[in-house]
Design a protein around this motif. Sequence first.
Motif, PDB file in Angstrom:
ATOM      1  N   GLY A 111      -6.791   6.877  -6.096  1.00 46.18           N
ATOM      2  CA  GLY A 111      -7.307   5.700  -6.780  1.00 46.18           C
ATOM      3  C   GLY A 111      -6.361   4.519  -6.670  1.00 46.18           C
ATOM      4  N   TYR A 112      -5.069   4.776  -6.843  1.00 47.27           N
ATOM      5  CA  TYR A 112      -4.073   3.705  -6.731  1.00 47.27           C
ATOM      6  C   TYR A 112      -3.949   3.214  -5.290  1.00 47.27           C
ATOM      7  CZ  TYR A 112      -2.313   4.564 -11.482  1.00 47.27           C
ATOM      8  OH  TYR A 112      -2.181   4.672 -12.847  1.00 47.27           O
ATOM      9  N   THR A 113      -3.941   4.155  -4.331  1.00 49.39           N
ATOM     10  CA  THR A 113      -3.765   3.780  -2.929  1.00 49.39           C
ATOM     11  C   THR A 113      -4.912   2.906  -2.431  1.00 49.39           C
ATOM     12  OG1 THR A 113      -2.625   5.886  -2.525  1.00 49.39           O
ATOM     13  CG2 THR A 113      -3.380   4.659  -0.603  1.00 49.39           C
ATOM     14  N   MET A 114      -6.140   3.316  -2.700  1.00 47.01           N
ATOM     15  CA  MET A 114      -7.298   2.556  -2.236  1.00 47.01           C
ATOM     16  C   MET A 114      -7.370   1.185  -2.905  1.00 47.01           C
ATOM     17  SD  MET A 114      -8.656   4.301   0.122  1.00 47.01           S
ATOM     18  CE  MET A 114     -10.110   3.268   0.308  1.00 47.01           C
ATOM     19  N   THR A 115      -7.004   1.114  -4.175  1.00 43.23           N
ATOM     20  CA  THR A 115      -6.992  -0.183  -4.863  1.00 43.23           C
ATOM     21  C   THR A 115      -5.964  -1.107  -4.226  1.00 43.23           C
ATOM     22  OG1 THR A 115      -7.663   0.853  -6.950  1.00 43.23           O
ATOM     23  CG2 THR A 115      -6.647  -1.321  -7.087  1.00 43.23           C
ATOM     24  N   LEU A 151      -6.660  -4.895  -2.487  1.00 42.57           N
ATOM     25  CA  LEU A 151      -5.913  -6.094  -2.879  1.00 42.57           C
ATOM     26  C   LEU A 151      -5.166  -6.691  -1.685  1.00 42.57           C
ATOM     27  CD1 LEU A 151      -4.505  -4.892  -6.328  1.00 42.57           C
ATOM     28  CD2 LEU A 151      -6.497  -6.344  -5.896  1.00 42.57           C
ATOM     29  N   ALA A 152      -4.631  -5.847  -0.817  1.00 45.80           N
ATOM     30  CA  ALA A 152      -3.927  -6.341   0.362  1.00 45.80           C
ATOM     31  C   ALA A 152      -4.871  -7.075   1.305  1.00 45.80           C
ATOM     32  CB  ALA A 152      -3.251  -5.177   1.092  1.00 45.80           C
ATOM     33  N   VAL A 153      -6.073  -6.545   1.469  1.00 48.65           N
ATOM     34  CA  VAL A 153      -7.067  -7.186   2.345  1.00 48.65           C
ATOM     35  C   VAL A 153      -7.442  -8.575   1.816  1.00 48.65           C
ATOM     36  CG1 VAL A 153      -9.450  -7.040   3.158  1.00 48.65           C
ATOM     37  CG2 VAL A 153      -7.975  -5.015   3.249  1.00 48.65           C
ATOM     38  N   ILE A 154      -7.504  -8.724   0.508  1.00 47.61           N
ATOM     39  CA  ILE A 154      -7.810 -10.035  -0.084  1.00 47.61           C
ATOM     40  C   ILE A 154      -6.638 -10.993   0.076  1.00 47.61           C
ATOM     41  CG2 ILE A 154      -8.355 -11.250  -2.234  1.00 47.61           C
ATOM     42  CD1 ILE A 154      -9.717  -8.685  -3.212  1.00 47.61           C
ATOM     43  N   VAL A 201       0.839  -1.210   0.000  1.00 50.09           N
ATOM     44  CA  VAL A 201       0.000   0.000   0.000  1.00 50.09           C
ATOM     45  C   VAL A 201       0.869   1.253   0.000  1.00 50.09           C
ATOM     46  CG1 VAL A 201      -1.710   1.318   1.301  1.00 50.09           C
ATOM     47  CG2 VAL A 201      -1.923  -1.174   1.135  1.00 50.09           C
ATOM     48  N   LEU A 202       1.902   1.270   0.845  1.00 45.04           N
ATOM     49  CA  LEU A 202       2.768   2.451   0.937  1.00 45.04           C
ATOM     50  C   LEU A 202       3.436   2.778  -0.391  1.00 45.04           C
ATOM     51  CD1 LEU A 202       4.551   1.914   4.392  1.00 45.04           C
ATOM     52  CD2 LEU A 202       2.645   3.450   3.853  1.00 45.04           C
ATOM     53  N   ALA A 203       3.737   1.753  -1.187  1.00 43.50           N
ATOM     54  CA  ALA A 203       4.387   1.984  -2.482  1.00 43.50           C
ATOM     55  C   ALA A 203       3.498   2.803  -3.414  1.00 43.50           C
ATOM     56  CB  ALA A 203       4.752   0.647  -3.141  1.00 43.50           C
TER      57      ALA A 203
END
Length: 470
Positions: free
Chosen positions: A208-212, A216-219, A116-118
């Motif tokens: 948009g990129y951060t929330m996406t 994906l991390a949660v999945i 996410v930080l990236a």
Amino acid sequence: MSKNLSSNVATQDLNHQTIIVHKKGKLSFSTKLSYGFGDFASQLLWSFSGSYLTIFYTDVVGITPALVALIMLIARIWDGINDPMLGFLADRTKSKHGRFRPYILYGTPFLALFSVLAFTAPGFGGNMEAKVAWAMFTYIGLGMLYTIVNLPYGSLAAVMSKDSGERTALSSFRMLFTNLGSVLLSVISMPLILLFSSGTGDQITARGYTMTAIVLAVIAIPLFYLVFFKCKEVVQPIHNKKISIKESFRAVLTSRSLTCIFFILLISLTAFFGRMGVQIYYYMYVIKRMDLIAVFMPLPAIGAAIGIMLFTRFAKNFGKKNMLYVSYTLAALSLIFLYFVDYNNIPLLIISTFIFGLTQFGIPIVMAMIPDAIDEMEDKNDVRVDGTAYAATSLSTKFASAIGGAGTVALLGVFGYVANAEQTAEAMNGINIVVNIAPAILFLLAIIPTKLYGLTEEKAAEIRQRLDEK
């Protein structure tokens, strides 16, 4: 010396310093399925960065292509130190969970965090040096944490079973879910990015990129933990003498089979990752169909998943090397054909892109070679270092990702690409060359180390039999 252990039989050989526990029956379907989910999760984190981080840096953060290439190269130089050391450490890890599974247990949350930080873009008051430093910190951190989780995950394939057929099945499940993960990623990524950007039309923002990345991390997190709970280590080395770093590295570096696998992966995956990292430029600036990105992006992965199911089975009858010859030759021919397809011929572009995906059945075949090479190394050197061996192949994957990503984005600049602008005819043709011709050449070059690989199926079976007898 041997000893019966209830329903299991353990064979101990002090020369080979290994105990192998032979379980009755094969690995269950649920175990293989769970193992496959590990690479599905990896795709959601690592391949998302591979597909979108370059354009995030250039078009959102505002970093020049040359600096993006430099960031990726520095990260891979560090991997050249980090990956082998982690492999060496994993080989010597002793815990109630085994050698490799603890890294999946403890490393997963941090991998998710840095994925996410990236994709965050702090303003830093417009200071470009600070933006570049942040990008370098988060990208290097992401690469290190991916190694901490994915290298032990890959090593599990060699220690979950001693049976070559089961190992091949694990590699096939892994690669099948690799491509299924890529399909899901390709289908949902851009719609989610646009949705979270809260803009209209094709407007894309950092949010948009951060929330996406968060979605994906949660999945991915529970899928990694499924691997931890379901995939047990069966082949366990016990060292009667301390094996030094030098001995471990010598065993790996002097293995001709592992060296060939390293270069097969390096060249073929440079082609694969390089194309994956810049294909979005092709769809946005050459084909100019933002509405079709969700159609084009998953096509190679869909084709690869089908190709794996259809063609990897033939490796048993025709040999792994022969199937790799077919895979790489057809991949090159399909990309050369794709280069000449008219940009406006959408149906033919779709068909050709799908056919290219079908040719990617070679990846699980190469991965299935690694446990055989590890067995050969143990048979020859009386040392079994699964983690160090997988670190070498993991390093080839990292180098391929860096060379492919840095090389292709640098080539875009050479051909005159300008971010967020109408591209010239020369730039559009350059993008087409980078996306199609460059990887085609690399796929053909991958045939060379494949030719040099000398461990046949018959020889691998003989080695495995000798190890079992000892």
